[in-house]
Design an enzyme around this catalytic site. Structure first.
Site, mmCIF file in Angstrom:
data_model
loop_
_atom_site.group_PDB
_atom_site.id
_atom_site.type_symbol
_atom_site.label_atom_id
_atom_site.label_comp_id
_atom_site.label_asym_id
_atom_site.label_seq_id
_atom_site.Cartn_x
_atom_site.Cartn_y
_atom_site.Cartn_z
ATOM 1 N N GLU A 27 41.559 34.038 39.975
ATOM 2 C CA GLU A 27 40.350 34.591 39.369
ATOM 3 C C GLU A 27 40.610 35.983 38.781
ATOM 4 O O GLU A 27 41.648 36.594 39.032
ATOM 5 C CB GLU A 27 39.245 34.681 40.411
ATOM 6 C CG GLU A 27 39.566 35.658 41.530
ATOM 7 C CD GLU A 27 38.338 36.115 42.287
ATOM 8 O OE1 GLU A 27 37.478 36.740 41.646
ATOM 9 O OE2 GLU A 27 38.258 35.871 43.497
ATOM 10 N N LYS A 161 32.043 36.096 52.587
ATOM 11 C CA LYS A 161 31.877 37.427 53.172
ATOM 12 C C LYS A 161 30.763 37.408 54.217
ATOM 13 O O LYS A 161 29.753 36.734 54.062
ATOM 14 C CB LYS A 161 31.582 38.456 52.077
ATOM 15 C CG LYS A 161 32.796 38.789 51.226
ATOM 16 C CD LYS A 161 32.499 39.946 50.293
ATOM 17 C CE LYS A 161 33.755 40.401 49.562
ATOM 18 N NZ LYS A 161 34.232 39.433 48.575
#
Length: 307
Positions: A27, A161
């Site tokens: 990415e 996360k």
């Protein structure tokens, strides 16, 4: 308004895909929006070098001056790392930024989508997007999940996360038929920490086993992504007690200040970085390194199995 070619694929990537050689998608938001300068460029170039050290072709994905590109050149990576006006693009944004001639870092959803369009099968990222806290009221959920539910990829991440709602995210993954396997663990990682406190059903022991599962999925005509949860090494994680304390204070501060919507994630991440003295940033880099290495080994295993 004239529009350029919808997808630019680097010659090296095209040739490797055509020959059945291993390629790993990477990415760009990690270096356009996730890391400070000049560390961002160093990490991006280091990731590509790490992939090549395994004998795998790296394909960093982003949008450069309106050109969605699979296999950014070093100069293009530097351009995206240093330019001031680089936006963040998910799948829905790609046509807009392309026509407007903008440069963009691609999210997990956009990177996975473009990787699949180019014939890539393995993608390494840091952490997935997921279901946000308070989502039953706000419906705030990352587009990563729905997009990956329709792509036959293998995606390596360190879970989501811990600022997100992990239990709801795991429920949503099940609903979307996104299989999750832990790399040598059934503890679902929480990005900064090796164990989020939530379990998953299956573990895998090797890149070869992951490749075998992906091949079985493809043979059965299942089109959803296989998610590989790869925890950061315990000795390199953020201290769990520190993590829990800082996260609780970050959530309290966000609530007290009325932070909501798109502002929540950057606020919480900035709070974590500041209150851990930059340690969360170092863990972020460690997570990415580990996922890049595992992704490269999975790409090799898939190429060996089909070559």
């Amino acid at each position: 308004m004239p529009v350029s070619a919808p997808l630019v694929i680097a010659a090296e990537v095209q040739e490797a895909v055509a020959a059945g050689e291993p390629v790993l998608a990477l990415e760009s938001t990690i270096f356009t929006h996730g890391l400070p300068r000049p560390r961002n460029l160093d990490v991006a170039l280091e990731a590509e070098a790490r992939v090549r050290a395994f004998g795998v072709v790296p394909a960093t994905i982003g949008v450069v001056d309106g050109r969605p590109t699979v296999g950014l050149s070093p100069d293009e990576i530097e351009q995206l790392s240093t330019a001031d006006e680089v936006v963040k693009a998910s799948v829905r944004d790609i046509p807009v930024v392309a026509v407007k001639g903008l440069s963009a870092g691609t999210t997990v959803a956009a990177t996975g989508y473009l990787a699949s369009r180019a014939g890539l099968r393995v993608f390494s990222t840091g952490g997935l997007g997921g279901v946000h806290r308070g989502a039953p009221q706000t419906f705030d959920e990352s587009a990563d999940l729905l997009t990956l539910a329709g792509l036959p990829l293998v995606v390596v991440s360190a879970g989501v996360k811990s600022i997100l709602d992990i239990p709801l995210t795991l429920e949503r993954l099940e609903t979307l038929n996104l299989a999750v396997v832990g790399y040598r663990t059934t503890d679902y990682p929480g990005f900064y920490i090796a164990d989020s406190g939530h379990d998953i059903e299956y573990s895998v022991d090797s890149p070869a086993e992951i490749a075998a599962i992906a091949r079985m999925r493809d043979g059965l005509g299942i089109s959803s992504t296989l998610l590989v949860a790869n925890p950061v090494a315990a000795e390199r994680q953020l201290d769990p007690a520190l993590h829990d304390d800082v996260l609780a204070r970050a959530l309290s501060a966000a609530n007290a200040r009325g932070v909501s919507g798109h502002d929540t994630t950057p606020f919480l991440l900035d709070f974590l970085q500041r209150e851990t003295g930059g340690r969360s940033l170092e863990v972020n880099v460690e997570v990415y390194r580990g996922n890049v290495g595992l992704g490269a080994r999975i790409a090799l295993a898939l190429a060996d199995a089909t070559g």
